[in-house]
Scaffold this active site. Sequence first.
Site, PDB file in Angstrom:
ATOM      1  N   SER A  46       0.800  -1.240   0.000  1.00  0.00           N
ATOM      2  CA  SER A  46       0.000   0.000   0.000  1.00  0.00           C
ATOM      3  C   SER A  46       0.825   1.279   0.000  1.00  0.00           C
ATOM      4  O   SER A  46       0.369   2.300   0.507  1.00  0.00           O
ATOM      5  CB  SER A  46      -0.950  -0.006   1.199  1.00  0.00           C
ATOM      6  OG  SER A  46      -0.211  -0.040   2.392  1.00  0.00           O
ATOM      7  N   TYR A 105      -0.699   1.711  -7.296  1.00  0.00           N
ATOM      8  CA  TYR A 105      -1.382   1.237  -6.095  1.00  0.00           C
ATOM      9  C   TYR A 105      -2.894   1.386  -6.266  1.00  0.00           C
ATOM     10  O   TYR A 105      -3.662   0.428  -6.088  1.00  0.00           O
ATOM     11  CB  TYR A 105      -0.904   2.005  -4.858  1.00  0.00           C
ATOM     12  CG  TYR A 105      -1.779   1.779  -3.648  1.00  0.00           C
ATOM     13  CD1 TYR A 105      -1.950   0.507  -3.124  1.00  0.00           C
ATOM     14  CD2 TYR A 105      -2.458   2.841  -3.037  1.00  0.00           C
ATOM     15  CE1 TYR A 105      -2.782   0.290  -2.024  1.00  0.00           C
ATOM     16  CE2 TYR A 105      -3.279   2.635  -1.953  1.00  0.00           C
ATOM     17  CZ  TYR A 105      -3.441   1.358  -1.447  1.00  0.00           C
ATOM     18  OH  TYR A 105      -4.264   1.143  -0.369  1.00  0.00           O
ATOM     19  N   PHE A 131     -10.336   6.289   3.463  1.00  0.00           N
ATOM     20  CA  PHE A 131      -9.644   7.549   3.229  1.00  0.00           C
ATOM     21  C   PHE A 131      -8.396   7.562   4.143  1.00  0.00           C
ATOM     22  O   PHE A 131      -7.688   6.560   4.157  1.00  0.00           O
ATOM     23  CB  PHE A 131     -10.627   8.730   3.359  1.00  0.00           C
ATOM     24  CG  PHE A 131     -11.433   8.869   2.079  1.00  0.00           C
ATOM     25  CD1 PHE A 131     -12.269   7.845   1.636  1.00  0.00           C
ATOM     26  CD2 PHE A 131     -11.296   9.981   1.269  1.00  0.00           C
ATOM     27  CE1 PHE A 131     -12.964   7.923   0.422  1.00  0.00           C
ATOM     28  CE2 PHE A 131     -11.990  10.081   0.056  1.00  0.00           C
ATOM     29  CZ  PHE A 131     -12.814   9.056  -0.359  1.00  0.00           C
TER      30      PHE A 131
HETATM   31  N1  UFG Z   1       2.416  15.096   4.085  1.00  0.00           N
HETATM   32  C1  UFG Z   1       3.347  16.085   4.333  1.00  0.00           C
HETATM   33  N2  UFG Z   1       4.538  15.709   4.889  1.00  0.00           N
HETATM   34  C2  UFG Z   1       4.845  14.404   5.195  1.00  0.00           C
HETATM   35  C3  UFG Z   1       3.876  13.414   4.932  1.00  0.00           C
HETATM   36  C4  UFG Z   1       2.672  13.798   4.367  1.00  0.00           C
HETATM   37  O1  UFG Z   1       3.129  17.269   4.063  1.00  0.00           O
HETATM   38  O2  UFG Z   1       5.961  14.140   5.675  1.00  0.00           O
HETATM   39  C5  UFG Z   1       1.124  15.499   3.514  1.00  0.00           C
HETATM   40  C6  UFG Z   1       0.859  14.855   2.160  1.00  0.00           C
HETATM   41  O3  UFG Z   1       1.403  15.641   1.129  1.00  0.00           O
HETATM   42  C7  UFG Z   1      -0.666  14.830   2.149  1.00  0.00           C
HETATM   43  C8  UFG Z   1      -1.053  14.686   3.629  1.00  0.00           C
HETATM   44  O4  UFG Z   1       0.110  15.046   4.365  1.00  0.00           O
HETATM   45  O5  UFG Z   1      -1.158  16.064   1.697  1.00  0.00           O
HETATM   46  C9  UFG Z   1      -1.408  13.267   3.994  1.00  0.00           C
HETATM   47  O6  UFG Z   1      -0.378  12.402   3.517  1.00  0.00           O
HETATM   48  P1  UFG Z   1      -0.309  10.856   3.902  1.00  0.00           P
HETATM   49  O7  UFG Z   1       0.924  10.303   3.262  1.00  0.00           O
HETATM   50  O8  UFG Z   1      -0.460  10.705   5.378  1.00  0.00           O
HETATM   51  O9  UFG Z   1      -1.613  10.246   3.235  1.00  0.00           O
HETATM   52  P2  UFG Z   1      -2.072  10.284   1.686  1.00  0.00           P
HETATM   53  O10 UFG Z   1      -3.231  11.225   1.649  1.00  0.00           O
HETATM   54  O11 UFG Z   1      -0.983  10.506   0.750  1.00  0.00           O
HETATM   55  O12 UFG Z   1      -2.461   8.763   1.508  1.00  0.00           O
HETATM   56  C10 UFG Z   1      -3.698   8.254   1.777  1.00  0.00           C
HETATM   57  C11 UFG Z   1      -3.574   6.769   2.068  1.00  0.00           C
HETATM   58  C12 UFG Z   1      -3.107   6.032   0.832  1.00  0.00           C
HETATM   59  C13 UFG Z   1      -4.001   6.385  -0.334  1.00  0.00           C
HETATM   60  C14 UFG Z   1      -4.079   7.861  -0.524  1.00  0.00           C
HETATM   61  C15 UFG Z   1      -5.048   8.240  -1.602  1.00  0.00           C
HETATM   62  O13 UFG Z   1      -2.660   6.549   3.110  1.00  0.00           O
HETATM   63  O14 UFG Z   1      -3.162   4.655   1.065  1.00  0.00           O
HETATM   64  O15 UFG Z   1      -4.522   8.480   0.665  1.00  0.00           O
HETATM   65  O16 UFG Z   1      -4.666   9.470  -2.150  1.00  0.00           O
HETATM   66  F1  UFG Z   1      -3.506   5.832  -1.456  1.00  0.00           F
END
Ligand code: UFG
Length: 319
Positions: A74, A138, A166
Site C-alpha cells: 500500500s 497502487y 480515506f
Molecule cells: N504530508 C506532508 N509531509 C509528510 C507526509 C505527508 O506534508 O511528511 C502530507 C501529504 O502531502 C498529504 C497529507 O500530508 O497532503 C497526507 O499524507 P499521507 O501520506 O499521510 O496520506 P495520503 O493522503 O498521501 O495517503 C492516503 C492513504 C493512501 C491512499 C491515498 C489516496 O494513506 O493509502 O490516501 O490518495 F492511497
Amino acid sequence: MRLLVTGGAGYIGSVVAARLLEEGHHVTVLDDLSEGHRDAVPAGARFVQGRIHDAARVIDGAGFEAVVHLAAFSLVGESVEHPARYEENNVLGTARLCNAMQTLGVNKIIVSSTAAVYGEPDVAIITEETKTAPVNPYGSSKLAIDNDLSRRTHAGEFAAISLRYFNVAGAYGPYGERHRQETHLIPIALEVALGKRASLTIFGDDFPTPDGTCVRDYIHVLDIANAHVRAMAALEVGYHDIVNLGNGSGFSVQEVAEAVRNVTGHPLPTEIGPRRAGDPAVLVASNERARTHLGWIPEYPDVTTMVEDAWRFAQERGA
Ligand code: UFG
C-alpha cells in the site's frame, strides 16, 4: 462466524481482527509479515504465516464462513517504482484468494479498497459514483480488484463489499501504526515530537485550499474496524457493494500539525518542501452510503482524538 482475516498483523488488520474477536467471531489471521508484526496479531486469533497466493491450504477444511481481506502492498511511491509488485501481490494475489474461496465453498468477502482509486477528482465530496481514475499503480491495483469482485458477484454465488478507506489514523489499545518505512503524516509528525526527526516537511503550501496545504479526510482506525463489523452483517450473495469510509470533513496539513502541537506540547518545527508527486489538493469522502447501507456512523471524527491515540501508542512503543 469463523473468519479468515488476511493482513491481520498489520496496522488496520490488527484492529479489525481485535474488534471481530470482541464481537465473538472466531478469527484466523493469515499474514506473510512482510509489513505486519507477529506481536500485533491479537491474542485469541489463530495465526498462520503465509501469502494470500497460498490461501487454499489455509481455507481447505477450516470451515470459514467469510474472508476479511486486508493484506496488500500500500505504498503509493513504491508502486510507481515497482508496479509489477502491485500487480503480482495485490491483483493476482487477490484473484488467487478468491479462486481458492470459490473452489472451496467460501462465498463472502470484505475487501480493503482505497480513496486512491479516485485519483485527483474535481469534486469537493467524493461519492462512490465519482469517476474512478487512479493516478498510481497502487490505486490501479485496488480498482482492478474491485472490478474483479463485481464480475464474480454478478456471475452468481459470491458476496463482496469493498471498503474504500480515506486517511486512516489513530490507534486502538495495543494496536497502532508502525510501518517499517513511514510515509504518513501523523506518524511522521509524532516522530518529530519524539525527537527522532528534526522537523516536519510540508509537501507544498500553494494548493487551492484555505491555508495552501492539502486537505484530507482523516478517519479513526477504530471507526474503520467497526465498519468491517457492520459490513459482515450486510454481505448479500450476488451483490458487490462499494462503500467509502471517511468522516465527510477534511483537515489541512497545517491543521494536523497544530493538533500534534496541542497534543504533544512539542513546538513541531515545519518547513515547506516541494509538492509530492500525485498528491491531490483535497480528498474528502461522502459517507452517506456507509450510513445507509452499513448503519455505520463514525464515532471518533475529531482529528485531535486520532492524534491523542496515536501519540499514546507511539510513546508506549518508545517508537
Ligand atoms: N504530508 C506532508 N509531509 C509528510 C507526509 C505527508 O506534508 O511528511 C502530507 C501529504 O502531502 C498529504 C497529507 O500530508 O497532503 C497526507 O499524507 P499521507 O501520506 O499521510 O496520506 P495520503 O493522503 O498521501 O495517503 C492516503 C492513504 C493512501 C491512499 C491515498 C489516496 O494513506 O493509502 O490516501 O490518495 F492511497
